[in-house]
Design an enzyme around this catalytic site. Structure first.
Site, PDB file in Angstrom:
ATOM      1  N   THR A 126       0.819  -1.212   0.000  1.00 35.19           N
ATOM      2  CA  THR A 126       0.000   0.000   0.000  1.00 35.19           C
ATOM      3  C   THR A 126       0.850   1.258   0.000  1.00 35.19           C
ATOM      4  O   THR A 126       1.977   1.263   0.530  1.00 35.19           O
ATOM      5  CB  THR A 126      -0.907   0.016   1.246  1.00 35.19           C
ATOM      6  OG1 THR A 126      -1.553   1.289   1.357  1.00 35.19           O
ATOM      7  CG2 THR A 126      -0.115  -0.217   2.516  1.00 35.19           C
ATOM      8  N   TYR A 152      -1.958   0.311  10.171  1.00 34.48           N
ATOM      9  CA  TYR A 152      -2.169  -0.344   8.880  1.00 34.48           C
ATOM     10  C   TYR A 152      -0.922  -0.212   8.006  1.00 34.48           C
ATOM     11  O   TYR A 152      -0.365  -1.207   7.520  1.00 34.48           O
ATOM     12  CB  TYR A 152      -3.382   0.249   8.172  1.00 34.48           C
ATOM     13  CG  TYR A 152      -3.486  -0.169   6.723  1.00 34.48           C
ATOM     14  CD1 TYR A 152      -3.665  -1.502   6.383  1.00 34.48           C
ATOM     15  CD2 TYR A 152      -3.388   0.774   5.693  1.00 34.48           C
ATOM     16  CE1 TYR A 152      -3.736  -1.894   5.053  1.00 34.48           C
ATOM     17  CE2 TYR A 152      -3.470   0.385   4.367  1.00 34.48           C
ATOM     18  CZ  TYR A 152      -3.639  -0.950   4.055  1.00 34.48           C
ATOM     19  OH  TYR A 152      -3.706  -1.321   2.740  1.00 34.48           O
TER      20      TYR A 152
END
Length: 345
Positions: A126, A152
């Site tokens: 990501t 995250y």
């Protein structure tokens, strides 16, 4: 009969990638997913389209007693690992869950690959690993500092490090980490007939947080309004800027990552985006234009941790692989997302 293992592929990105692989290769796919955030409908559609080339096992990848026999039996040529928790705000509230699911489970999966001689690993990473980059670095390349600002992003960064260290230590083990930017849209294989039957592939997310998905829900009458979080950023219209990539282009990047590993036996990291951004207001305006619906938009305060601008420098993946994005058009991305959203019951 060559096989690939796809973890978490009943979800949005994994199901589109599975479709791309099945359409463009002769592989049989085994999808392992616990369906905690995925959808049986996606698996059913893949099986309807490709029959026995798609197998499914409902399990969390942390169930080693289930994973070992699968790896022993199928002798997978490669693993494509999507299974993860991915809501930024939730990661702040539940950091231990994110580090367990995203980093520990990935580490255990990598260990199983090493144990069973699986030498190719494609990792769903990501842009959150970059955190809030210096504006001078935008569009950002793969060598930029990794400074995640939430669990995250940190959990994905740690998994990348585990992969890198494993590749250094284990001969012939190689990986590609794909750092996704803002993914949107629905499969361009969807037809009017498919959508009328509530089939096909698109974003089925529950409690969606992605901008284009939320705006399309408003346009379809599923939400009364939506919010813009911050209108005082130093951008042309005061709202944040993001790089939006069509889901089918992201899916094809996984196919090319596999080809890259097969042809080079070399590990690498690639940004996957279009190297340009659109503001929140621009995206909402296009959703309104495409749908013809002037839905209510509320201007709210900034959210903590939202970078001013985040877009991908994609020179590396374009130069080192055969990836050729086909849908670099925000209006087309929105149209596919809107048609899909209106078809969902």
């Amino acid at each position: 009969m060559p096989h690939l293992l796809l973890t978490g592929a009943s979800g949005y990105i994994g199901s589109h990638t599975a479709y791309c692989l099945l359409k463009n290769t002769n592989y049989h796919l085994l999808i392992v997913d616990d369906l905690s955030t995925g959808f049986k409908e996606n698996i059913a559609y893949l099986q309807e389209c490709f029959g026995e080339r798609v197998s499914f096992v409902q399990s969390n990848i942390n169930d080693i007693s289930k994973m070992r026999p699968l790896l022993l039996h199928y002798q997978f040529e490669a693993v494509i690992h999507f299974a993860a928790s991915l809501i930024v705000g939730e990661s702040v509230l539940k950091p231990l869950e994110y580090y367990t699911n995203n980093t520990l489970n990935t580490t255990n999966l990598i260990a199983l690959c090493v144990e069973y001689g699986i030498t190719k690993f494609i990792f769903s990473s990501t842009a959150a690993v970059y955190g809030e980059p210096d504006m001078a670095l935008i569009p950002i390349d793969e060598n930029a500092p990794l400074l995640p600002i939430n669990p995250y992003g940190a959990s994905k960064m740690m998994s990348e490090r585990v992969l890198a260290d494993t590749a250094k230590a284990i001969q012939n083990f190689n990986y590609v980490a794909l750092r996704y930017f803002n993914v949107a849209g629905a499969s361009m294989e969807n037809t009017t007939e498919i959508l009328s039957q509530s089939k096909g592939l698109g974003q089925r997310s529950k409690n969606a947080t992605h901008l284009i998905k939320v705006a399309c829900e408003c346009a379809c009458g599923k939400r009364e309004s939506m919010s813009i979080f911050g209108t005082d950023y130093p951008t042309k219209d005061g709202t944040c800027i993001r790089d939006y990539i069509h889901i089918d282009d992201l899916a094809s990047a996984h196919l090319e990552a596999l080809h890259y590993l097969q042809s080079t036996n070399t590990s690498n990291i690639f940004n996957v985006g279009y190297s340009k951004g659109y503001s929140v207001k621009e995206v909402i305006d296009i959703v309104k234009q495409v749908s013809g619906v002037d839905f209510k938009v509320i201007e709210s305060a900034r959210r903590e941790g939202d970078p001013i601008e985040l877009s991908a420098k994609n020179d590396k993946i374009l130069s080192l692989t055969q990836w050729k994005p086909q849908y670099d058009d925000l209006r087309l991305i929105v149209k596919s997302a809107y048609d899909w959203e209106c078809s969902l019951k």
